[in-house]
Design an enzyme around this catalytic site. Structure first.
Site, PDB file in Angstrom:
ATOM      1  N   TYR A   1      -2.800 -25.910 -28.582  1.00 34.87           N
ATOM      2  CA  TYR A   1      -2.862 -26.954 -29.393  1.00 34.87           C
ATOM      3  C   TYR A   1      -3.575 -26.865 -30.441  1.00 34.87           C
ATOM      4  CZ  TYR A   1      -0.191 -28.752 -25.305  1.00 34.87           C
ATOM      5  OH  TYR A   1       0.527 -29.150 -24.367  1.00 34.87           O
TER       6      TYR A   1
ATOM      7  N   PRO B   1       6.172 -34.712 -28.305  1.00 36.90           N
ATOM      8  CA  PRO B   1       6.944 -35.061 -27.530  1.00 36.90           C
ATOM      9  C   PRO B   1       7.465 -36.582 -27.832  1.00 36.90           C
ATOM     10  CG  PRO B   1       5.617 -34.112 -25.870  1.00 36.90           C
ATOM     11  CD  PRO B   1       4.784 -34.556 -27.141  1.00 36.90           C
TER      12      PRO B   1
ATOM     13  N   HIS C   1       0.143 -33.980 -28.166  1.00 41.64           N
ATOM     14  CA  HIS C   1       0.305 -33.549 -26.972  1.00 41.64           C
ATOM     15  C   HIS C   1      -1.005 -32.932 -26.367  1.00 41.64           C
ATOM     16  CE1 HIS C   1       2.026 -31.793 -23.471  1.00 41.64           C
ATOM     17  NE2 HIS C   1       3.258 -31.400 -24.117  1.00 41.64           N
TER      18      HIS C   1
ATOM     19  N   ILE D   1      19.196 -28.443  -1.445  1.00 36.69           N
ATOM     20  CA  ILE D   1      18.898 -27.675  -2.647  1.00 36.69           C
ATOM     21  C   ILE D   1      17.794 -28.538  -3.266  1.00 36.69           C
ATOM     22  CG2 ILE D   1      19.647 -26.646  -4.768  1.00 36.69           C
ATOM     23  CD1 ILE D   1      21.996 -25.800  -3.256  1.00 36.69           C
ATOM     24  N   SER D   2      16.773 -28.018  -3.841  1.00 45.20           N
ATOM     25  CA  SER D   2      15.836 -28.729  -4.642  1.00 45.20           C
ATOM     26  C   SER D   2      16.639 -29.167  -6.110  1.00 45.20           C
ATOM     27  CB  SER D   2      14.627 -27.759  -5.064  1.00 45.20           C
ATOM     28  OG  SER D   2      14.201 -27.800  -6.484  1.00 45.20           O
TER      29      SER D   2
ATOM     30  N   ASP E   1      15.494 -29.851  -8.891  1.00 49.73           N
ATOM     31  CA  ASP E   1      14.924 -29.315 -10.256  1.00 49.73           C
ATOM     32  C   ASP E   1      15.439 -27.900 -10.377  1.00 49.73           C
ATOM     33  OD1 ASP E   1      13.164 -29.424 -12.576  1.00 49.73           O
ATOM     34  OD2 ASP E   1      12.377 -27.373 -11.264  1.00 49.73           O
TER      35      ASP E   1
ATOM     36  N   TYR F   1      11.037 -20.741 -20.008  1.00 52.24           N
ATOM     37  CA  TYR F   1       9.832 -21.528 -19.822  1.00 52.24           C
ATOM     38  C   TYR F   1      10.363 -23.065 -18.944  1.00 52.24           C
ATOM     39  CZ  TYR F   1       5.141 -23.636 -20.577  1.00 52.24           C
ATOM     40  OH  TYR F   1       4.276 -24.457 -20.551  1.00 52.24           O
TER      41      TYR F   1
ATOM     42  N   SER G   1       3.133 -28.169 -13.036  1.00 52.81           N
ATOM     43  CA  SER G   1       1.961 -28.928 -13.182  1.00 52.81           C
ATOM     44  C   SER G   1       0.688 -28.019 -12.554  1.00 52.81           C
ATOM     45  CB  SER G   1       1.978 -30.219 -12.615  1.00 52.81           C
ATOM     46  OG  SER G   1       0.679 -31.043 -12.529  1.00 52.81           O
TER      47      SER G   1
ATOM     48  N   SER H   1      11.370 -28.704 -19.574  1.00 56.57           N
ATOM     49  CA  SER H   1      10.411 -29.422 -18.913  1.00 56.57           C
ATOM     50  C   SER H   1      11.233 -30.580 -18.183  1.00 56.57           C
ATOM     51  CB  SER H   1       9.439 -29.955 -19.825  1.00 56.57           C
ATOM     52  OG  SER H   1       8.293 -30.720 -19.035  1.00 56.57           O
TER      53      SER H   1
HETATM   54  N1  COA Z   1      16.383 -30.177   0.097  1.00 55.37           N
HETATM   55  C1  COA Z   1      16.486 -31.579   0.114  1.00 55.37           C
HETATM   56  N2  COA Z   1      15.723 -32.198  -1.150  1.00 55.37           N
HETATM   57  C2  COA Z   1      14.886 -31.501  -1.489  1.00 55.37           C
HETATM   58  C3  COA Z   1      14.709 -30.043  -1.516  1.00 55.37           C
HETATM   59  C4  COA Z   1      15.731 -29.496  -0.556  1.00 55.37           C
HETATM   60  N3  COA Z   1      15.804 -28.014  -0.380  1.00 55.37           N
HETATM   61  N4  COA Z   1      13.750 -29.614  -2.195  1.00 55.37           N
HETATM   62  C5  COA Z   1      13.324 -30.648  -2.883  1.00 55.37           C
HETATM   63  N5  COA Z   1      14.037 -31.750  -2.618  1.00 55.37           N
HETATM   64  C6  COA Z   1      13.571 -33.100  -2.608  1.00 55.37           C
HETATM   65  C7  COA Z   1      12.052 -33.310  -3.102  1.00 55.37           C
HETATM   66  O1  COA Z   1      11.463 -33.685  -1.567  1.00 55.37           O
HETATM   67  C8  COA Z   1      11.839 -34.432  -3.994  1.00 55.37           C
HETATM   68  O2  COA Z   1      12.246 -35.736  -3.271  1.00 55.37           O
HETATM   69  P1  COA Z   1      11.812 -37.186  -3.861  1.00 55.37           P
HETATM   70  O3  COA Z   1      12.767 -37.180  -4.781  1.00 55.37           O
HETATM   71  O4  COA Z   1      12.053 -37.876  -2.777  1.00 55.37           O
HETATM   72  O5  COA Z   1      10.572 -36.748  -4.366  1.00 55.37           O
HETATM   73  C9  COA Z   1      13.129 -34.271  -4.875  1.00 55.37           C
HETATM   74  O6  COA Z   1      13.884 -33.605  -4.049  1.00 55.37           O
HETATM   75  C10 COA Z   1      12.699 -33.361  -5.933  1.00 55.37           C
HETATM   76  O7  COA Z   1      12.485 -31.950  -5.855  1.00 55.37           O
HETATM   77  P2  COA Z   1      12.386 -30.856  -6.724  1.00 55.37           P
HETATM   78  O8  COA Z   1      13.694 -31.078  -7.519  1.00 55.37           O
HETATM   79  O9  COA Z   1      12.356 -29.665  -5.926  1.00 55.37           O
HETATM   80  O10 COA Z   1      11.095 -31.033  -7.801  1.00 55.37           O
HETATM   81  P3  COA Z   1       9.769 -31.422  -7.629  1.00 55.37           P
HETATM   82  O11 COA Z   1       9.811 -32.747  -7.696  1.00 55.37           O
HETATM   83  O12 COA Z   1       9.082 -30.900  -6.761  1.00 55.37           O
HETATM   84  O13 COA Z   1       9.294 -31.029  -9.268  1.00 55.37           O
HETATM   85  C11 COA Z   1       8.534 -29.540 -11.029  1.00 55.37           C
HETATM   86  C12 COA Z   1       9.265 -29.526  -9.662  1.00 55.37           C
HETATM   87  C13 COA Z   1       8.125 -28.140 -11.170  1.00 55.37           C
HETATM   88  C14 COA Z   1       8.987 -30.291 -12.124  1.00 55.37           C
HETATM   89  C15 COA Z   1       7.064 -30.113 -10.513  1.00 55.37           C
HETATM   90  O14 COA Z   1       6.492 -29.345  -9.354  1.00 55.37           O
HETATM   91  C16 COA Z   1       5.925 -30.175 -11.598  1.00 55.37           C
HETATM   92  O15 COA Z   1       5.168 -29.335 -11.652  1.00 55.37           O
HETATM   93  N6  COA Z   1       6.037 -31.175 -12.517  1.00 55.37           N
HETATM   94  C17 COA Z   1       5.322 -31.517 -13.429  1.00 55.37           C
HETATM   95  C18 COA Z   1       6.075 -31.137 -14.835  1.00 55.37           C
HETATM   96  C19 COA Z   1       5.150 -31.151 -15.910  1.00 55.37           C
HETATM   97  O16 COA Z   1       4.030 -31.595 -16.082  1.00 55.37           O
HETATM   98  N7  COA Z   1       6.114 -31.422 -17.142  1.00 55.37           N
HETATM   99  C20 COA Z   1       5.697 -32.292 -18.163  1.00 55.37           C
HETATM  100  C21 COA Z   1       4.782 -31.088 -19.094  1.00 55.37           C
HETATM  101  S1  COA Z   1       4.117 -32.031 -20.379  1.00 55.37           S
HETATM  102  C1  HC5 Z   2       7.193 -37.033 -22.463  1.00 58.18           C
HETATM  103  C2  HC5 Z   2       7.847 -35.663 -22.276  1.00 58.18           C
HETATM  104  C3  HC5 Z   2       6.659 -34.494 -22.446  1.00 58.18           C
HETATM  105  C4  HC5 Z   2       7.351 -33.237 -22.138  1.00 58.18           C
HETATM  106  C5  HC5 Z   2       6.442 -32.443 -22.718  1.00 58.18           C
HETATM  107  C6  HC5 Z   2       6.124 -30.837 -22.233  1.00 58.18           C
HETATM  108  O1  HC5 Z   2       6.993 -30.373 -21.373  1.00 58.18           O
HETATM  109  O2  HC5 Z   2       5.561 -29.920 -22.850  1.00 58.18           O
HETATM  110  C7  HC5 Z   2       5.186 -28.902 -22.450  1.00 58.18           C
HETATM  111  C8  HC5 Z   2       3.845 -28.607 -22.084  1.00 58.18           C
HETATM  112  C9  HC5 Z   2       3.281 -27.564 -21.077  1.00 58.18           C
HETATM  113  O3  HC5 Z   2       2.084 -27.141 -21.239  1.00 58.18           O
HETATM  114  O4  HC5 Z   2       3.986 -26.895 -20.446  1.00 58.18           O
HETATM  115  C10 HC5 Z   2       5.564 -27.736 -23.541  1.00 58.18           C
HETATM  116  N1  HC5 Z   2       6.654 -27.468 -23.921  1.00 58.18           N
HETATM  117  C11 HC5 Z   2       7.350 -28.787 -24.583  1.00 58.18           C
HETATM  118  C12 HC5 Z   2       6.709 -26.356 -24.673  1.00 58.18           C
HETATM  119  C13 HC5 Z   2       7.543 -27.200 -22.649  1.00 58.18           C
END
Ligand code: COA
Ligand code: HC5
Length: 626
Positions: free
Chosen positions: A107, A120, A343, A427-428, A430, A452, A456, A554
């Site tokens: 940043y 964002p 950000h 399946i997850s 995400d 990318y 978290s 993201s």
């Molecule tokens: N079978 C059935 N359900 C499953 C599953 C499976 N194999 N795997 C996951 N799930 C469920 C989870 O239990 C969860 O349930 P909920 O809806 O009741 O909470 C849901 O599915 C979502 O899980 P998943 O899709 O695997 O993702 P997550 O919520 O664990 O998220 C990340 C993954 C990477 C997004 C998360 O770990 C993270 O880091 N988030 C922050 C990202 C961030 O900071 N973004 C902004 C940046 S500025």
């Molecule tokens: C309100 C939604 C904000 C999402 C912002 C985000 O994901 O920023 C990322 C931060 C990081 O450290 O991974 C960076 N990115 C936008 C470049 C994915």
């Protein structure tokens, strides 16, 4: 009182200095102290994973070259071990070995404009008001809702968040209000006034490019009510009817070096300096925007996403912002609304938690009509525009309008299914979405690219993010097989399941502090700090390819049915943000028009097709019960 927070946040450089935690008290701090410190992953593990991550994105020839460099780097007693020891030493001394470095690298030392390149946006569902009264009433409620959230921050009563059953670092919540980025010639800084001696009691309101200081607390310290705020907003509106004002806020859209230069020039004048300080100190900003041009329903969201990211250009609402301000709510006369945020101080999730709270708040019926006590006129923030400042504004306008023209953004609702379908397949969700993105990209370009996904690191004290590399050996096996008519469908389904498992495994590795990206960055910065010559590993083409994220993605989940958006991070890339809901998924995809090879709408089309094809594949080829 958060003494620790006060000390770290007051530092104008925005850098966090370690302070002995032992001496401190308070609910927030007690929680923070329980959190583990971010580990430095084992060197050999990172190097093995690095080679694996390169496999799907570089040629075998390049890979063998890089293998040799890795062997050299990892030798006992070699440069790798030396840097690793340096990192481990740093980790013992600092609260978080990464956070200062990350803040600076990602940043404060990043010189491109914050607009499109860093900040964002969030698009809220369209509100059903059609006029100024409705706009101001909604804005007043929104302000009250945000102040309600602020009370929870101030009282330290915010519920601790969890990820995978583990408590998360809550520090970012203390950074998003009353803070602002300040441009600097080589490096910016972040100031935070929330924990100072006299925390601010005002917000900034902008209308027709004119800035106002609006006190939102009564003299007894209680927040103003919706009715009172509404009256104050009306006063602001009525004193800013002229539409010919210089859009001073446009300056904040500039390249950071140019803006730093213009900033120093701007604040030479005492009145200007006071006005700028008022904006920087304010709790947050509310932008009362002119209506955006009417468009058909199917492109409405995309249009608003662009408005949230850049304001539409110098003739529309871009001058109705101070883009360095951490949090800016946007409420337009036609009912479109959302926010844009700077950000540096925080990730998306705390911003979205605040937004979810505010949206719920705005839905509450208004109960009490407060007897009107006369309130002072909100203070207009004046600016003296010298010819030099006028010149800086004109330059900023030109650059901004080029950026506005260049941003290609598509916001779509994928309405066929949401998280529930992948969950039903065990399946997850995400991972499912990420593999769909890989399939979409492969179908468009016939290759995989460095991808990318934000993960978290908030399980650790002062944790921010690491990278989930979604292009993996397993994802490429699946995407190659999917359209191969020679491959039987059950095998394709198996490859898809395996690819999603690999993705989920990478996610677990990342959120527990064992991913490779921040570790490699740390080793590189350690080399710079120790003044050893840059190891060849970091000057290698493969490293550059690995860091050229054509897909920057993201997941930002929200309770509100909103869509988040951000720009691409490379000239020939895509920015993809998604909010998966139970039965639908909100996406925003961005690209640059100046790149002939990318097209946001086309990517959105391929992504939706990939999601549908993957569902069909799984439904037609159920997992064997054995
Ligand atoms: N079978 C059935 N359900 C499953 C599953 C499976 N194999 N795997 C996951 N799930 C469920 C989870 O239990 C969860 O349930 P909920 O809806 O009741 O909470 C849901 O599915 C979502 O899980 P998943 O899709 O695997 O993702 P997550 O919520 O664990 O998220 C990340 C993954 C990477 C997004 C998360 O770990 C993270 O880091 N988030 C922050 C990202 C961030 O900071 N973004 C902004 C940046 S500025
Ligand atoms: C309100 C939604 C904000 C999402 C912002 C985000 O994901 O920023 C990322 C931060 C990081 O450290 O991974 C960076 N990115 C936008 C470049 C994915």
């Amino acid at each position: 009182m958060l003494a620790w927070a006060a000390r770290t946040m007051a530092r104008p450089s925005g850098m966090l200095k370690p302070v002995a935690l032992r001496k401190l008290t308070g609910r927030y701090l007690a929680h923070q102290q329980e959190l583990p410190a971010l580990p430095v992953p084992p060197l050999q593990q990172t190097l093995d994973h690095y080679l694996l991550a390169l496999q799907p994105i570089i040629s075998e020839e390049e890979l063998s070259h890089t293998r040799a460099l890795v062997e050299e780097f990892r030798k006992p007693g070699g440069v790798g071990e030396r840097l690793q020891k340096g990192l481990e030493r740093r980790a013992r001394k600092q609260e978080n070995w990464l956070s200062d470095w990350w803040l600076k690298t990602a940043y404060l030392e990043y010189r491109l404009p914050v607009v499109v390149h860093s900040s964002p946006g969030v698009v809220l569902p369209k509100q059903d008001f059609q006029d100024r009264q409705g706009q101001l009433r909604f804005a007043a409620k929104l302000i009250e809702g945000a102040l309600d959230f602020k009370t929870m921050i101030d009282n330290e009563t915010l519920p601790v968040e969890y990820l995978g059953g583990k408590p998360l670092c809550m520090n970012q919540y203390y950074q998003i209000l009353s803070s602002c980025r300040i441009p600097g010639p080589k490096r910016d800084s972040v100031v935070n006034y929330a924990r100072g001696k006299k925390p601010p009691t005002h917000i900034t309101v902008v209308h027709n490019f004119q800035f106002f200081e609006l006190d939102v607390y009564a003299s007894d310290g209680t927040p103003l009510t919706t009715d009172q705020i509404f009256i104050q907003l009306e006063k602001i509106w009525n004193t800013s009817l002229q539409t010919n004002k210089e859009p001073i806020g446009i300056l904040t859209t500039n390249h950071r070096n140019s803006w730093a230069h213009a900033y120093n020039n701007l604040i030479k004048d005492k009145t200007n300096k006071e006005s700028v300080r008022s904006i920087e100190k304010s709790i947050f900003t509310v932008c009362l925007d002119a209506p955006i041009p009417r468009v058909s329903d199917d492109i409405y969201r995309s249009r608003v996403a662009a408005q949230m990211l850049h304001g539409g250009g110098s003739r529309w609402n871009s001058g109705n912002r101070w883009f360095d301000k951490t949090l800016q709510f946007i409420v337009a006369e036609d009912g479109s609304c959302g926010l844009v945020y700077e950000h540096a101080p925080a990730e998306g999730p705390p911003i979205v938690a605040l937004l979810d709270h505010v949206v719920e708040y705005t839905k509450k019926p208004e109960l009490v009509r407060t007897p009107m006590v006369p309130l002072p006129m909100p203070k207009k923030l004046r600016f003296n525009i010298t010819p030099e400042i006028k010149d800086d504004i004109e330059k900023a306008k030109r650059n901004l309008n080029i950026m506005v023209q260049d941003l290609d953004i598509t916001a779509v609702v994928f309405h066929h299914f949401g998280k529930n379908f992948p969950k039903s397949q065990k399946i997850s969700p995400d991972a499912f979405i990420q593999i769909a993105l890989q399939l979409a990209y492969y179908r468009m370009y016939k290759e995989a690219c460095a991808t990318y996904e934000s993960a978290s690191l908030r399980m650790f004290r002062l944790g921010r993010t690491d990278t989930i590399r979604s292009a993996s050996v397993d994802s490429l096996k699946f995407t190659k097989a999917m359209d191969d008519t020679g491959k039987p469908d059950p095998e394709k389904a198996e490859l898809l399941r395996r690819a999603t498992q690999a993705h989920r495994a990478y996610t677990d590795m990342a959120i527990t502090g064992n991913a490779i990206d921040r570790h490699l960055l740390g080793l590189k910065l350690q080399a710079i700090q120790d003044l050893v010559s840059m190891p060849e590993l970091f000057m290698d083409t493969a490293y550059a390819v690995a860091m050229h994220f054509n897909l920057s993605t993201s997941q930002v989940p929200a309770k509100t049915d909103c869509v988040m958006c951000f720009g691409p991070v490379v000239p020939d890339g895509y920015g993809v943000c998604y909010n998966p809901m139970a039965d639908h998924i909100n996406f925003a995809i961005s690209a640059f028009n100046s790149c002939a090879e990318t097209n946001a709408a086309r990517m959105a089309h391929y992504l939706q097709k990939a999601l549908l094809d993957m569902r069909q594949l799984l439904q037609e080829n159920p997992k064997s019960k054995l």
